[in-house]
Design an enzyme around this catalytic site. Structure first.
Site, PDB file in Angstrom:
ATOM      1  N   CYS A  42       0.847  -1.188   0.000  1.00 54.00           N
ATOM      2  CA  CYS A  42       0.000   0.000   0.000  1.00 54.00           C
ATOM      3  C   CYS A  42       0.888   1.246   0.000  1.00 54.00           C
ATOM      4  O   CYS A  42       1.821   1.350   0.802  1.00 54.00           O
ATOM      5  CB  CYS A  42      -0.891  -0.016   1.239  1.00 54.00           C
ATOM      6  SG  CYS A  42      -1.924   1.461   1.411  1.00 54.00           S
ATOM      7  N   CYS A  45       0.335   3.090   3.680  1.00 53.08           N
ATOM      8  CA  CYS A  45       0.788   2.556   4.972  1.00 53.08           C
ATOM      9  C   CYS A  45       1.813   1.438   4.854  1.00 53.08           C
ATOM     10  O   CYS A  45       2.246   0.893   5.867  1.00 53.08           O
ATOM     11  CB  CYS A  45      -0.408   2.083   5.789  1.00 53.08           C
ATOM     12  SG  CYS A  45      -1.171   0.560   5.174  1.00 53.08           S
ATOM     13  N   CYS A  91      -7.308  -1.118   1.314  1.00 51.57           N
ATOM     14  CA  CYS A  91      -6.309  -1.594   2.268  1.00 51.57           C
ATOM     15  C   CYS A  91      -7.003  -1.776   3.619  1.00 51.57           C
ATOM     16  O   CYS A  91      -7.672  -0.868   4.116  1.00 51.57           O
ATOM     17  CB  CYS A  91      -5.172  -0.586   2.382  1.00 51.57           C
ATOM     18  SG  CYS A  91      -3.950  -1.006   3.652  1.00 51.57           S
ATOM     19  N   CYS A  94      -5.313   0.893   6.403  1.00 46.22           N
ATOM     20  CA  CYS A  94      -5.511   2.353   6.371  1.00 46.22           C
ATOM     21  C   CYS A  94      -6.717   2.783   5.555  1.00 46.22           C
ATOM     22  O   CYS A  94      -6.968   3.973   5.414  1.00 46.22           O
ATOM     23  CB  CYS A  94      -4.262   3.044   5.860  1.00 46.22           C
ATOM     24  SG  CYS A  94      -3.969   2.805   4.086  1.00 46.22           S
ATOM     25  N   CYS A 114      -8.396  -5.598  -9.919  1.00 42.91           N
ATOM     26  CA  CYS A 114      -8.019  -4.533 -10.846  1.00 42.91           C
ATOM     27  C   CYS A 114      -7.616  -3.324  -9.993  1.00 42.91           C
ATOM     28  O   CYS A 114      -8.473  -2.658  -9.408  1.00 42.91           O
ATOM     29  CB  CYS A 114      -9.214  -4.234 -11.746  1.00 42.91           C
ATOM     30  SG  CYS A 114      -8.855  -3.111 -13.086  1.00 42.91           S
TER      31      CYS A 114
END
Length: 131
Positions: A42, A45, A91, A94, A114
């Site tokens: 991510c 984070c 995510c 976060c 995707c």
């Protein structure tokens, strides 16, 4: 959770709009990731989200994966934007918007995550963690 002003200060304008405001990057604008062994984390984070071995070329213009590295790393919610009903993925740590998951992917899962390329950062195997 960080205040909006901190996200805005830490991220590029496009990364902020995609991850925090649920925008979508243009297709074919952010899929120049290496093919080396590693994971995609991510951008907000640094949580590991997808492995290189799950990445495939879907022809859609966005990085696509068959599965996350850990099912608990990616959350799902219903997205009713664009007059469609889709499954948004974010995510789990976060809440960054990553993209969508569809049921038209290859084996072994039949899924196609995707993902907006701007929402992930590639980390080669053996690289130190951290942004």
């Amino acid at each position: 959770m960080k205040p909006d002003a901190e996200w805005r200060a830490e991220l590029s304008d496009l990364a902020y709009r995609v991850t925090r405001k649920h925008a979508t990057e243009r297709p074919f604008s952010n899929d120049d990731f290496p093919k080396d062994p590693g994971q995609f984390h991510c951008v907000c984070c640094d949580l590991p989200l997808f492995g290189q071995t799950a990445k495939f070329d879907s022809g859609t213009g966005w990085p696509s994966f068959t599965q996350p590295v850990d099912p608990a790393a990616v959350g799902e919610s219903v997205d009713r934007g664009w007059f469609l009903r889709r499954t948004e993925v974010h995510c789990a740590r976060c809440d960054a918007h990553l993209g969508h998951v569809f049921g038209d992917g290859p084996a072994p899962t039949g899924l196609r995550y995707c993902i907006n390329g701007i929402s992930i950062r590639f980390r080669p195997t053996g690289a130190d963690a951290g942004p």
